[in-house]
Design a protein around this motif. Structure first.
Motif, short mmCIF file in Angstrom:
data_model
loop_
_atom_site.label_atom_id
_atom_site.label_comp_id
_atom_site.label_asym_id
_atom_site.label_seq_id
_atom_site.Cartn_x
_atom_site.Cartn_y
_atom_site.Cartn_z
N SER A 1 0.63 -9.28 -12.33
CA SER A 1 0.35 -8.94 -13.73
C SER A 1 1.56 -8.39 -14.47
CB SER A 1 -0.75 -7.89 -13.81
OG SER A 1 -1.85 -8.27 -13.05
N ASP A 2 2.33 -7.52 -13.82
CA ASP A 2 3.37 -6.79 -14.53
C ASP A 2 4.78 -7.01 -13.99
OD1 ASP A 2 1.31 -5.29 -16.03
OD2 ASP A 2 0.83 -4.58 -14.02
N HIS A 3 4.89 -7.77 -12.90
CA HIS A 3 6.19 -7.96 -12.25
C HIS A 3 6.46 -9.45 -12.04
CE1 HIS A 3 4.65 -4.04 -10.85
NE2 HIS A 3 5.91 -3.65 -10.89
N THR A 4 7.72 -9.83 -12.19
CA THR A 4 8.13 -11.18 -11.81
C THR A 4 9.30 -11.03 -10.85
OG1 THR A 4 7.42 -12.06 -13.93
CG2 THR A 4 8.95 -13.41 -12.68
N ILE A 5 9.25 -11.78 -9.75
CA ILE A 5 10.28 -11.66 -8.72
C ILE A 5 11.22 -12.85 -8.81
CG2 ILE A 5 10.69 -11.56 -6.23
CD1 ILE A 5 7.64 -10.43 -6.26
N LEU A 6 12.52 -12.55 -8.88
CA LEU A 6 13.52 -13.59 -9.03
C LEU A 6 14.40 -13.62 -7.78
CD1 LEU A 6 14.78 -12.64 -12.62
CD2 LEU A 6 12.95 -14.26 -12.04
N ASP A 7 14.79 -14.82 -7.38
CA ASP A 7 15.79 -14.99 -6.32
C ASP A 7 17.15 -15.09 -7.02
OD1 ASP A 7 17.45 -15.74 -4.31
OD2 ASP A 7 16.31 -17.52 -3.69
N VAL A 8 17.99 -14.08 -6.81
CA VAL A 8 19.32 -14.10 -7.43
C VAL A 8 20.42 -14.19 -6.37
CG1 VAL A 8 18.57 -12.90 -9.53
CG2 VAL A 8 19.39 -11.55 -7.60
N THR A 9 20.01 -14.64 -5.17
CA THR A 9 20.94 -14.72 -4.03
C THR A 9 22.17 -15.56 -4.34
OG1 THR A 9 18.93 -14.75 -2.70
CG2 THR A 9 21.00 -15.16 -1.53
N HIS A 10 21.95 -16.68 -5.05
CA HIS A 10 23.05 -17.64 -5.22
C HIS A 10 23.70 -17.57 -6.59
CE1 HIS A 10 21.77 -19.16 -1.38
NE2 HIS A 10 20.53 -19.26 -1.83
N CYS A 11 23.53 -16.44 -7.28
CA CYS A 11 24.09 -16.33 -8.62
C CYS A 11 25.57 -15.90 -8.57
CB CYS A 11 23.32 -15.29 -9.43
SG CYS A 11 21.62 -15.79 -9.73
N ASP A 12 26.39 -16.51 -9.42
CA ASP A 12 27.78 -16.08 -9.56
C ASP A 12 27.82 -14.70 -10.21
OD1 ASP A 12 28.66 -18.43 -8.47
OD2 ASP A 12 28.79 -19.46 -10.41
N GLU B 1 16.26 -18.18 -9.69
CA GLU B 1 15.03 -18.91 -9.40
C GLU B 1 13.83 -17.97 -9.45
OE1 GLU B 1 13.00 -21.57 -5.94
OE2 GLU B 1 15.18 -21.44 -5.93
N ILE B 2 12.76 -18.41 -10.11
CA ILE B 2 11.55 -17.59 -10.19
C ILE B 2 10.75 -17.79 -8.91
CG2 ILE B 2 9.38 -17.20 -11.45
CD1 ILE B 2 10.82 -18.36 -13.96
N MET B 3 10.50 -16.68 -8.17
CA MET B 3 9.75 -16.78 -6.92
C MET B 3 8.25 -16.69 -7.16
SD MET B 3 12.08 -17.14 -4.77
CE MET B 3 11.06 -17.06 -3.30
N GLY B 4 7.86 -15.87 -8.13
CA GLY B 4 6.43 -15.65 -8.39
C GLY B 4 6.28 -14.30 -9.04
N GLY B 5 5.03 -13.85 -9.13
CA GLY B 5 4.83 -12.56 -9.77
C GLY B 5 3.39 -12.16 -9.78
#
Ligand code: PLP
Length: 362
Positions: free
Chosen positions: A318-329, A312-316
């Protein structure tokens, strides 16, 4: 090198075939392919130039037309500038566009002077505004339309190629039989009054193509200008997928540079973010957060869909995007690549960013 934009030329070819079939074979319209959504990418431009059913190659930026005008003309396609020309760029317009869309007589006169200097005849399409309130002479001002046509016809190095409307851009007005019929009506009035034949009555962009399958395209509309429908397979009037097209023609890949467990709520007084917006956070407890090396300078975060549905994309910023990967297999680690399908805005920005490398699937 990442970030990388993977452009699938086989899928784009399939989409070109599909929109050509609808527009040309079934709809009886000439076909203009608009290249601005991929910033006139050379691989895509080559596909378009080589497509037997394409009649015009168009872009809103004269620099983009310049990049492929030679190839387009060699393959028998006309080049066309979609955005109303700046008075500043008339000499480039004459050089690289065979046709341009216009709505201001003073600029058309400058194009005439420049065409004369170059020993050319430049074709123009007069824009009519049917209510979307972007460019064009407002359709109710019929005297203004007729006066403008009358002046255009006096210019020696300008030829009136036709008229056109643009919809679903500013005002989000959907093309229908009744509004497009007004364009045809205006065309017939111009032809009658001045005893001329208009070669093009262009009924809009990717939001007009759905009318062909519904059998509701007014008789007399004889051209469509297709960008998003050819690139991403979208009918942009009702946001459906056009038959025979695919949506995942371009994929953005970015690399994870940090992966840490942190709280979901920032600590401290909340001000505004890097773009002056007051953010909103939801408390989800401790999260596994991945930072990828791509940001708002390269893409549009709202126009990206992770290929892994558990990301899931949390936000970001200019140069960074923060992803939620908590629930990824999948166990992501630093250095891994994350892929995203793109919508129009994401495609436009990634294709334009000099920081995004392009790669083709042929
Ligand atoms: C961008 C543009 C198009 C193409 O629009 P799509 O929705 O991508 O098909 C057509 N006409 C004009 C005038 C444009 O500016």
């Amino acid at each position: 090198m990442f970030p990388k934009l993977i452009i699938d030329l086989k899928k784009l070819q399939k989409n070109l075939d599909a929109v050509a079939e609808i527009t040309k074979s079934r709809g009886g319209c000439s076909l203009m392919i608009v290249t601005k959504g991929l910033c006139a990418d050379p691989g895509f431009a080559e596909l378009v130039a080589n497509h037997p059913k394409v009649d015009y190659m168009a872009d809103s930026r004269v620099q983009n037309l310049a990049s492929y005008a030679g190839m387009a003309r060699e393959k028998g396609k006309k080049t066309l500038l979609l955005r109303i020309p700046m008075q500043d760029e008339v000499s480039e317009v004459i050089k690289f566009a065979d046709v341009s869309f216009n709505s201001e007589l003073c600029t058309i006169k400058l194009l005439n002077e420049e065409a004369e200097k170059a020993g050319k005849t430049h074709e123009i399409v007069l824009m009519i505004d049917l209510g979307d309130l972007r460019e064009g002479i407002f359709f109710e001002n019929e005297d203004q339309i007729m006066d403008t046509v009358s002046e255009i016809l006096k210019l020696k190095n300008i030829r009136l190629h036709g008229i056109a409307v643009n919809l679903t851009c500013y005002g989000a007005i959907i093309p229908k039989n009744d509004n497009l019929s007004k364009l045809v009506e205006i065309a017939r009035k111009i032809e009658e009054k001045f005893d001329i034949k208009l070669e093009m009555v262009s009924g809009g962009n990717s939001s007009s193509i759905y009318l062909i399958d519904k059998g509701e395209m007014p008789e007399g509309i004889n051209n469509l200008r297709l960008g998003e429908s050819a690139l991403l397979g979208n009918d942009t009037a009702y946001e459906t997928d056009l038959p025979g097209t695919v949506g995942d023609t371009v994929v953005l890949q970015a690399q994870i540079v940090e992966l840490k467990e942190k709280p979901s709520l920032p600590i401290g007084e909340v001000g505004v973010d890097a773009f002056g917006q007051k953010p909103f956070y939801e408390d989800r407890g401790i999260m596994k957060r991945a930072i990828i090396a791509v940001g708002k300078q390269d893409t549009d975060l709202d126009s990206m869909t992770p290929v892994d549905p558990q990301v899931e994309i949390m936000g970001g910023s200019s140069d960074h995007t923060i992803l939620d990967v908590t629930h990824c297999d999948k166990e992501y680690k630093v250095g891994d690549i994350v892929s995203f399908e793109l919508g129009y805005g994401g495609m436009l920005k990634t294709a334009t960013s000099p920081y995004v490398k392009k790669e083709y699937i042929k």
